[in-house]
Design an enzyme around this catalytic site. Structure first.
Site, PDB file in Angstrom:
ATOM      1  N   ASP A   1       0.823  -1.213   0.000  1.00 19.85           N
ATOM      2  CA  ASP A   1       0.000   0.000   0.000  1.00 19.85           C
ATOM      3  C   ASP A   1       0.853   1.256   0.000  1.00 19.85           C
ATOM      4  O   ASP A   1       2.057   1.209   0.251  1.00 19.85           O
ATOM      5  CB  ASP A   1      -0.951   0.004   1.213  1.00 19.85           C
ATOM      6  CG  ASP A   1      -0.322  -0.622   2.449  1.00 19.85           C
ATOM      7  OD1 ASP A   1       0.905  -0.552   2.595  1.00 19.85           O
ATOM      8  OD2 ASP A   1      -1.066  -1.187   3.268  1.00 19.85           O
TER       9      ASP A   1
ATOM     10  N   ASN B  43      -7.651  -3.409  14.305  1.00 21.52           N
ATOM     11  CA  ASN B  43      -9.024  -3.708  13.897  1.00 21.52           C
ATOM     12  C   ASN B  43      -9.088  -4.857  12.889  1.00 21.52           C
ATOM     13  O   ASN B  43     -10.120  -5.103  12.279  1.00 21.52           O
ATOM     14  CB  ASN B  43      -9.675  -2.454  13.296  1.00 21.52           C
ATOM     15  CG  ASN B  43      -8.915  -1.946  12.078  1.00 21.52           C
ATOM     16  OD1 ASN B  43      -7.974  -2.590  11.610  1.00 21.52           O
ATOM     17  ND2 ASN B  43      -9.313  -0.796  11.545  1.00 21.52           N
TER      18      ASN B  43
ATOM     19  N   HIS C 235      -7.282  -5.080  10.068  1.00 15.89           N
ATOM     20  CA  HIS C 235      -6.999  -4.789   8.656  1.00 15.89           C
ATOM     21  C   HIS C 235      -5.732  -5.502   8.193  1.00 15.89           C
ATOM     22  O   HIS C 235      -4.816  -5.733   8.979  1.00 15.89           O
ATOM     23  CB  HIS C 235      -6.946  -3.271   8.370  1.00 15.89           C
ATOM     24  CG  HIS C 235      -5.738  -2.556   8.880  1.00 15.89           C
ATOM     25  ND1 HIS C 235      -5.805  -1.337   9.507  1.00 15.89           N
ATOM     26  CD2 HIS C 235      -4.408  -2.855   8.844  1.00 15.89           C
ATOM     27  CE1 HIS C 235      -4.590  -0.930   9.831  1.00 15.89           C
ATOM     28  NE2 HIS C 235      -3.718  -1.842   9.438  1.00 15.89           N
TER      29      HIS C 235
ATOM     30  N   GLU D 147      -9.722  -2.211   5.241  1.00 15.51           N
ATOM     31  CA  GLU D 147     -10.289  -1.942   6.561  1.00 15.51           C
ATOM     32  C   GLU D 147     -11.594  -2.721   6.750  1.00 15.51           C
ATOM     33  O   GLU D 147     -12.172  -3.227   5.780  1.00 15.51           O
ATOM     34  CB  GLU D 147     -10.574  -0.435   6.684  1.00 15.51           C
ATOM     35  CG  GLU D 147      -9.323   0.440   6.612  1.00 15.51           C
ATOM     36  CD  GLU D 147      -8.554   0.483   7.939  1.00 15.51           C
ATOM     37  OE1 GLU D 147      -8.668  -0.457   8.757  1.00 15.51           O
ATOM     38  OE2 GLU D 147      -7.824   1.459   8.148  1.00 15.51           O
TER      39      GLU D 147
HETATM   40  C1  F6R Z   1       1.490  -1.622   6.008  1.00 13.43           C
HETATM   41  C2  F6R Z   1       0.209  -2.318   6.089  1.00 13.43           C
HETATM   42  C3  F6R Z   1      -0.547  -2.376   7.369  1.00 13.43           C
HETATM   43  C4  F6R Z   1       0.343  -2.667   8.594  1.00 13.43           C
HETATM   44  C5  F6R Z   1      -0.495  -2.663   9.863  1.00 13.43           C
HETATM   45  C6  F6R Z   1       0.353  -2.865  11.106  1.00 13.43           C
HETATM   46  O1  F6R Z   1       2.053  -1.739   4.732  1.00 13.43           O
HETATM   47  O2  F6R Z   1      -0.247  -2.825   5.115  1.00 13.43           O
HETATM   48  O3  F6R Z   1      -1.547  -3.347   7.269  1.00 13.43           O
HETATM   49  O4  F6R Z   1       0.946  -3.923   8.430  1.00 13.43           O
HETATM   50  O5  F6R Z   1      -1.162  -1.441   9.964  1.00 13.43           O
HETATM   51  O6  F6R Z   1       1.174  -1.761  11.292  1.00 13.43           O
HETATM   52  P1  F6R Z   1       2.239  -1.707  12.492  1.00 13.43           P
HETATM   53  O7  F6R Z   1       3.247  -2.771  12.202  1.00 13.43           O
HETATM   54  O8  F6R Z   1       2.833  -0.330  12.420  1.00 13.43           O
HETATM   55  O9  F6R Z   1       1.484  -1.974  13.733  1.00 13.43           O
END
Ligand code: F6R
Length: 252
Positions: free
Chosen positions: A67, A136, A138, A143
């Protein structure tokens, strides 16, 4: 789902590093799906160490990041391209032309999502997909309540995600409201998926994923339960609420 629980986030990262290095040694031209975020930093540190010690070369690998934020100025330090450059791409021997991100500079962002899917398919789909998980549930920036069948494209970030990611931005600067994300459908086409979760903050999401028996769009990570080759790698803090009965678990 296979589960590997480690005593610390660093040990979990070293293990995922070994999985990736082993894969690239056997198949140097692997197609890797990469994630960003705090969870992945120790992993990229470990990969850089392996590269510096001459254990692995990325020269023939192809990467697709999950992303990218929409609306940040090019080169913004919190853009995911910048994150990857800092933590991996600018250090190892990967070829720039084999690095891919969703094109958030495109005029038509929905079309850019579809183009990203086509690029991944043209590369033969992803061999090894790395995922983190949001509190959550995702995965990527898919989401809660996003359709599991949607193509890669624009996603609106939830308030939980924006609040969680605010820690990376300076005071007075807000987290973008939207991102271009690889879709759940595309993630599920990967041949192997490794989901990393570390820290107490992820304990509830991980427990919910682990006990999921049905795919629910309200909990995006539950889409993974139908995939034949998913491994969850976590530390003991993230594992604290897991009910391990009946699962294949490796504890180190
Ligand atoms: C990032 C992504 C997100 C993160 C998730 C966890 O490229 O796709 O899904 O993997 O938000 O983020 P952290 O590791 O910062 O808790």
């Amino acid at each position: 789902m296979k589960l590997s629980v480690f005593q610390s986030a660093d040990l979990a990262a070293n293990y995922v590093c070994e999985l990736l290095v082993d894969r690239i040694k056997v198949f140097p031209s692997s197609v890797l799906g990469l994630a960003t975020g705090g969870t992945t930093v120790p992993l990229y540190n470990a990969l850089v160490k392996s590269f510096r010690e001459g254990e692995v070369s990325f020269a023939q690998a192809t990467t697709f990041n999950l992303d990218e934020y929409i609306g940040l100025p090019e080169g913004h330090v919190q853009s995911y391209r910048c994150f990857m450059n800092t933590h991996l791409f600018n250090i190892v021997d990967i070829k720039q032309c084999r690095i891919h991100f969703p094109d958030v500079t495109a005029e038509n962002l929905s079309e850019a999502g579809l183009a990203y899917d086509r690029l991944i398919e043209d590369a033969g789909s992803i061999d090894f997909q790395l995922l983190g998980i949001g509190r959550n549930g995702h995965i990527g920036f898919n989401e809660p309540d996003a359709s599991f069948d949607a193509a890669s494209g624009i996603r609106e970030l939830s308030e939980t995600t924006r609040a969680d990611n605010q820690r990376f931005f300076t005071a007075g600067e807000s987290v973008p409201s939207h991102a271009l994300s690889m879709s759940i459908d595309q993630i599920l086409k990967a041949r192997k998926i490794v989901l990393m979760a570390t820290g107490f903050r992820k304990a509830d999401a991980l427990a919910r994923l682990f006990s999921s028996q049905y795919k629910l769009e309200s909990f995006p990570a539950s889409a993974l339960i139908d995939h034949h080759n998913v491994e969850i790698v976590c530390d003991s803090e993230a594992a604290i609420n897991l009910d391990l009965a009946g699962h294949e678990v490796v504890c180190c």
